[in-house]
Design an enzyme around this catalytic site. Structure first.
Site, PDB file in Angstrom:
ATOM      1  N   GLU A  61       2.754 -30.292  15.456  1.00 29.16           N
ATOM      2  CA  GLU A  61       2.142 -29.858  14.191  1.00 29.16           C
ATOM      3  C   GLU A  61       0.759 -29.250  14.383  1.00 29.16           C
ATOM      4  O   GLU A  61       0.480 -28.160  13.902  1.00 29.16           O
ATOM      5  CB  GLU A  61       2.052 -31.027  13.196  1.00 29.16           C
ATOM      6  CG  GLU A  61       1.260 -30.642  11.940  1.00 29.16           C
ATOM      7  CD  GLU A  61       1.103 -31.776  10.935  1.00 29.16           C
ATOM      8  OE1 GLU A  61       1.869 -32.756  11.004  1.00 29.16           O
ATOM      9  OE2 GLU A  61       0.210 -31.668  10.071  1.00 29.16           O
ATOM     10  N   TYR A  72       0.819  -1.218   0.000  1.00 29.31           N
ATOM     11  CA  TYR A  72       0.000   0.000   0.000  1.00 29.31           C
ATOM     12  C   TYR A  72       0.852   1.267   0.000  1.00 29.31           C
ATOM     13  O   TYR A  72       0.463   2.282  -0.561  1.00 29.31           O
ATOM     14  CB  TYR A  72      -0.975  -0.003   1.182  1.00 29.31           C
ATOM     15  CG  TYR A  72      -2.172  -0.868   0.898  1.00 29.31           C
ATOM     16  CD1 TYR A  72      -3.021  -0.563  -0.167  1.00 29.31           C
ATOM     17  CD2 TYR A  72      -2.456  -1.988   1.663  1.00 29.31           C
ATOM     18  CE1 TYR A  72      -4.109  -1.364  -0.456  1.00 29.31           C
ATOM     19  CE2 TYR A  72      -3.542  -2.800   1.385  1.00 29.31           C
ATOM     20  CZ  TYR A  72      -4.378  -2.483   0.325  1.00 29.31           C
ATOM     21  OH  TYR A  72      -5.436  -3.260   0.026  1.00 29.31           O
ATOM     22  N   ASP A 102       2.156 -35.312  12.205  1.00 26.74           N
ATOM     23  CA  ASP A 102       1.430 -36.438  11.619  1.00 26.74           C
ATOM     24  C   ASP A 102       2.422 -37.298  10.867  1.00 26.74           C
ATOM     25  O   ASP A 102       3.446 -36.812  10.388  1.00 26.74           O
ATOM     26  CB  ASP A 102       0.375 -35.947  10.615  1.00 26.74           C
ATOM     27  CG  ASP A 102      -0.824 -35.296  11.309  1.00 26.74           C
ATOM     28  OD1 ASP A 102      -0.963 -35.478  12.538  1.00 26.74           O
ATOM     29  OD2 ASP A 102      -1.600 -34.608  10.613  1.00 26.74           O
TER      30      ASP A 102
END
Lengths: 713, 380
Positions: free
Chosen positions: B206, B107, B258
């Site tokens: 995780e 911006y 995982d």
């Protein structure tokens, strides 16, 4: 009743013997070859008439039997009885029934075809006589469905004795028997137009012809006896025709409809002007300002030579007919005398292969022998036919034609717009003169602004400079002109702005910097818009023993619609072809050319898309049309391939031009880039290093200099 | 005008000085070139996988030697102007002790009129270029005061973080055991933080679900550790936070993800050796001494989780194959290659929470204690 259905009459076997009365040669010697074809009646598809159907439905099923018997009854027509029905039909009768074959299948097309035939004849006659053609075409509205067409030329005229036959007999003419490039081929056209007029209005063809200043002008009113294919003279007189030294005028009244737009007479005339820049054409159509196509070039097309047929181009039947008709003493003399490219040695070789003697008598050649002879001819190698019989339009004339067309299209649009605004007070003749002056001026003022250069990298800037210079000049000139004219006549102030060559010193420089180089194409300014034009004429080639030569030209840019399919203008022996574009080998060649390879959009199997006008022309001693209406060229591979080669060359040049344009646009963008972003580099460095504004400005100047230098390197 | 933050740590002040000098040097170089009538250029390491090398000694991905030279030409004028504008912005941020996110910077460019960025990806690319350009001076993007937008991850456990009040520079002591059911959120800028801890290790988790389970049961108290929720692929600040914890407090880092190609080759590998795409910053952000606690492929068998697995998707398999073939992390670590191959062979994946099959707190009571008995057996 059920035994003899009402439909029976119409199911009678009609056997027709078509007798194509061979038109007399110039000497008047007539020959007749007749061909008969027996057709068997087919009774299977007979449907009972409605009244009978009622009966059948009412009758009990057992009574259906007579239907079967009936079929057998019908089969019992005897050969003798059939023989009584068999008779000659004249060619005129045949075409009366099959007028679509000649291009008279609907009212608007009939008008176009008639004019086309008359104009073809006029141009052919003028060229053969070495006269720069000056042709007047007038369409007069008699009623909504009836028009009179009038075509008048300054050709050599027709001698009194021939006038009735030329206009009142089908298949009569000078062009069918010679292998020579001309617009007309068969000797059907103008008499068919007369026949169509006679058929739809009962009015005769009105002809005036004059062969010289001190000769009388003959006026004929002619009709055709369609059963005998013979002219009937309704009126004959010597008239005053003072305004013409020589020439021919033909008027035909017919059922027709006239409209503008695509495939119209208007378009046809426009196209004729493109392919015949040596002709002056005046065109008067109902409800429209007259259009005058000035003579763009004074050079007449090269005179074409008549050639003898090439042995590889003939068929067995023709060979047999030639054997019968030849005056040659023996077979060897026949082969050498009647064909082109047959030397004594070649004749010897042919006869040897056929197992015949060159000394053999022509009359003694049996059909079996003639067939052997035919095969031997095709097995023997010989030189290609001579090509001096061809007169292509030529690259410079094609480009002239394109220029004229672009100017005409522009002015036609402008005129139409003007007329829509207000009906003009000026008389039609004035309008015509003004239009002509405009065209002449516009053409004179077309300037080749840029010569396409072969150098891929350099020159772009030069071209750009030339362009902008020319544009600036044009603008200046335009303003001057407008001011001057505004003083004189108000109406003329609206004249189209054109790029002007007659400018001071700088103007000359522009013109000099751009000599015409045909091998690359050039950019011209048409009404202030750049248009790329190029043309390619290929060397002559041969199909089926007939020499032919193709040409292609294209215009890109200007007023042409950028999102539209390309406009394809097809010409055969300088005659524009308007109908059956899809069926024509020439449009096929355009579609089969891979335009995408030349930076032009193209949907698969379609015409290319873009501001593109493509002209294709085939010149041949015998153009293979798909029908007598001469609207489409047959698909001979040799022709399609040649056309593709010509189009590909045009495409390569176009692609060079498009890429150069693109590069120029890029350059412009880059120049803008410098202007846009360099100040930001100055400002950012100032932000970081906190130096003063004068230092910053110096930096920006320096940097701009560096980049400008590198850009021009 | 952004408010000036007064306080800078000593380290920060040192980094800022280097940053300003680097920016000034680059600008002066360009200025000098132009005034000599030469085309200026900017040199930066080539970013992208083709220019990434794995340094097995250091244990992370490093950017190679290929350089990209951006010479100022007509075509590059826009990008060049934008790069300099961005550098000027960075200098201003450093001077005023402020910061800007990628979005902020985008911006900010709207003031540059013609040179403004039309879309954020354009400004991100320029920012990455500048970052790579200054990485050679050991200046990170954070040092240039460009901070990531994403939040850093959650922390709970035996750790005290010492931050500073942005206005006054006064010390703020944050006790990460005192967040109740909540957690301390890693800020996007972590360089100024100081740590105090008695924990024995850092457990990088995780999923936030697993983090919550362990935290709500005060697992950190039981195991004397610091729990960090990675929340998927860890953000830069989270990686930097863990890295600093590991470096400065000499703590081992154990990863708990995982058991699938994504958890292993994306999350864990990124944490440990960094990502291939941002190799120029890896040396700040990777955690080379992290090791892999679980869920290992072998765990699926050891803990009888076969019936709590899901089939590997085609993308999973493709990812695994790709990693085995091209990822230097796997070609360097034979143990990992073997484990990954085993996983592909089994054709299944298991989530951390699959352990709940044996009871919700099985992970606390059985799995982790058992695993932690033998950290040496962890996958590298």
């Amino acid at each position: 009743m059920s035994k003899k259905p009402a439909t029976k009459r119409s199911q009678k076997p009609q056997q027709q013997a078509l007798s194509f009365a061979e038109p007399a040669k110039k000497a008047g010697k007539a020959e007749t070859a007749s061909r008969s074809k027996a057709s068997h009646a087919h009774a299977a598809a007979v449907k009972p008439a409605p009244a009978d159907a009622e009966k059948v439905r009412e009758a009990p099923p057992v009574e259906a039997a007579p239907q079967v018997a009936d079929t057998k009854v019908r089969m019992r027509v005897t050969a003798e009885k059939m023989g009584t029905q068999q008779r000659d039909i004249s060619i005129s009768e045949f075409f009366t029934k099959n007028r679509h074959l000649l291009g008279f299948d609907n009212a608007s097309r009939a008008l176009l075809t008639s004019i086309k035939e008359a104009v073809d004849n006029s141009l052919d006659a003028c060229e053969e006589a070495g006269i720069p053609p000056h042709i007047l075409i007038r369409i007069t509205e008699i009623s909504e469905t009836r028009y009179r067409m009038h075509v008048e030329d300054n050709g050599p005229g027709i001698i009194k004795a021939q006038i009735p036959k030329v206009f009142g007999k089908l298949l009569y003419g000078s062009k069918f028997h010679r292998l020579r490039q001309s617009r007309g081929q068969q000797g059907i056209g103008i008499s068919a137009a007369g026949m169509y007029g006679q058929l739809t209005t009962g009015k005769p063809v009105v002809v005036i012809s004059k062969t010289g200043a001190d000769k009388p002008a003959h006026n004929y009113h002619l009709t055709i006896d369609t059963t005998q294919n013979k002219p009937v003279i309704a009126h004959e007189a010597v008239v005053e025709w003072p305004h013409k030294e020589h020439g021919t005028s033909v008027e035909i009244e017919m059922e027709a409809s006239y409209k503008g737009g695509r495939k119209s007479v208007d378009e046809f005339i426009q196209m004729v002007a493109v392919a015949n820049p040596h002709a002056r054409i005046e065109y008067f159509a109902p409800g429209k300002a007259p259009v005058i196509y000035p003579q763009v070039t004074t050079e007449l097309p090269k005179e074409t030579k008549e050639i003898k047929p090439h042995p590889h181009g003939i068929e067995l039947g023709i060979l047999q007919r030639m054997l019968q008709g030849s005056m040659a003493r023996n077979l060897g003399g026949f082969l050498q005398g009647e064909f082109s490219r047959v030397s004594a040695a070649v004749a010897e070789e042919i006869c040897k292969t056929a197992g015949l003697s060159t000394a053999g008598q022509l009359k003694k050649v049996t059909p079996a022998e003639s067939e052997r002879l035919y095969q031997a001819i095709n097995q023997t190698k010989m030189m290609a036919p001579p090509t001096n019989c061809l007169a292509p339009i030529g690259e410079p004339a094609l480009i002239d034609g394109l220029k004229a067309l672009l100017v005409q299209r522009h002015i036609a649009e402008e005129e139409a717009a003007q007329r829509r605004k207000a009906e003009e007070a000026a008389s039609a003749a004035d309008a015509a003169q003004r239009a002509e002056a405009k065209v002449t001026e516009a053409l004179k003022n077309i300037v080749t602004v840029a010569q396409e250069s072969d150098d891929e990298d350099g020159e772009a800037d030069e071209v750009e400079d030339d362009l902008s210079k020319a544009k600036k000049l044009a603008k200046q000139k335009d303003v001057q002109k407008k001011l001057a004219r505004a003083k004189e006549v108000e109406a003329q102030a609206e004249a189209a702005p054109v790029a002007d060559a007659e400018a001071p010193a700088e103007g000359d420089a522009v013109a000099e910097a751009a000599p015409t180089n045909l091998a690359l194409g050039s950019v011209i300014n048409v009404f202030d818009k750049p248009v790329f034009v190029t043309a390619v004429t290929r060397s002559p080639r041969v199909y089926r023993g007939n020499p032919f030569q193709v040409e292609a030209a294209l215009a890109y840019g200007g007023d042409l619609g950028a999102d539209e399919l390309a406009t394809v203008c097809r010409f055969a022996n300088r005659v524009p072809l308007l109908y059956q574009q899809g069926a024509c080998a020439m449009s096929q060649a355009v579609m089969r050319t891979n335009w995408r390879g030349y930076d032009v959009e193209q949907a698969r199997g379609a015409l290319p898309t873009g501001p593109l006008l493509i002209v294709v022309h085939i010149a041949s001693v015998w153009v293979p049309f798909t029908s007598e209406a001469k609207e489409a060229v047959a698909h001979y591979d040799e022709i399609i391939n040649e056309l593709k080669f010509a189009l590909q060359e045009c495409g390569r040049r176009l692609s060079r031009h498009i890429r150069r344009r693109r590069r120029m646009a890029d350059e412009m963008k880059k120049a803008k880039y410098i202007e846009k972003y360099i100040p930001h580099i100055g400002a950012a460095l100032q932000d970081i290093l906190k130096f003063n504004d004068s230092k910053r400005d110096k930096l920006v100047d320096e940097l701009t200099g560096i980049l400008e230098r590198s850009r021009n390197m | 005008m952004a408010e000036t933050r007064k306080h800078r740590s000593a380290q920060q002040a040192k980094n800022d000085k280097i940053a300003i000098k680097s920016i000034d040097d680059s600008a002066s170089y360009i200025y000098g070139k132009i005034m000599k009538g030469q085309k200026p250029e900017i040199e930066m390491p080539l970013r992208g996988l083709s220019n990434v090398v794995y340094d097995s000694k250091k244990g992370y991905f490093e950017i190679g030697r290929s350089k990209k030279v951006r010479t100022l030409t007509v075509n590059t004028a826009k990008t060049f102007a934008q790069t300099l504008r961005m550098m000027a912005l960075s200098k201003e941020l450093v001077v005023t002790n402020d910061f800007a996110t990628k979005r902020d910077a985008y911006y900010q460019s709207k003031n540059w009129r013609d040179a403004k960025f039309d879309e954020q990806p354009e400004s991100d690319t320029v920012m990455d270029d500048i970052e790579a350009m200054f990485a050679v001076h050991d200046i990170s993007r954070e040092d240039l005061r460009f901070v990531p937008q994403e939040h850093g991850g959650a922390v709970a456990g035996e750790l005290t973080v010492i931050d500073r009040d942005m206005e006054t520079g006064k010390k703020i002591v944050i006790d990460c055991t005192k967040f109740g059911s909540g957690a301390y959120s890693v800020p996007s800028f972590v360089e100024q933080l100081e740590f105090k801890t008695n924990a024995k290790f850092v457990l990088a988790i995780e999923t936030h679900g697993m983090f919550q389970r362990l935290q709500s049961h005060n697992y950190w108290k039981k195991a004397h550790c610091i729990l960090v929720s990675l929340n998927g692929v860890p953000s830069r600040s989270c990686r930097r936070f863990v890295r600093r914890l590991s470096d400065e407090c000499k703590l081992p880092v154990y990863a708990f993800t995982d058991c699938d190609p994504y958890g292993i080759s994306n999350i864990y590998r990124t944490l440990k050796v960094g990502s291939g795409n941002a190799a120029h910053i890896n040396r700040f952000f990777c955690v080379p001494n992290a090791t892999y606690l679980g869920l290992a492929p072998q765990d699926i068998i050891d803990y009888e989780l076969q019936d709590a697995t899901h089939k590997l998707s085609e993308i999973d398999i493709k990812r695994a194959r790709d990693a085995l073939k091209n990822d230097p992390f796997f070609t360097e670590h034979k143990a990992w290659a073997k484990a990954m191959e085993m996983l592909v062979k089994m054709g299944v994946r298991a989530e951390q929470q699959a352990l709940s099959k044996h009871g919700l707190n099985f992970v606390i009571d059985e799995y982790l204690p058992a695993k932690l008995k033998k950290p040496s057996a962890f996958l590298p």
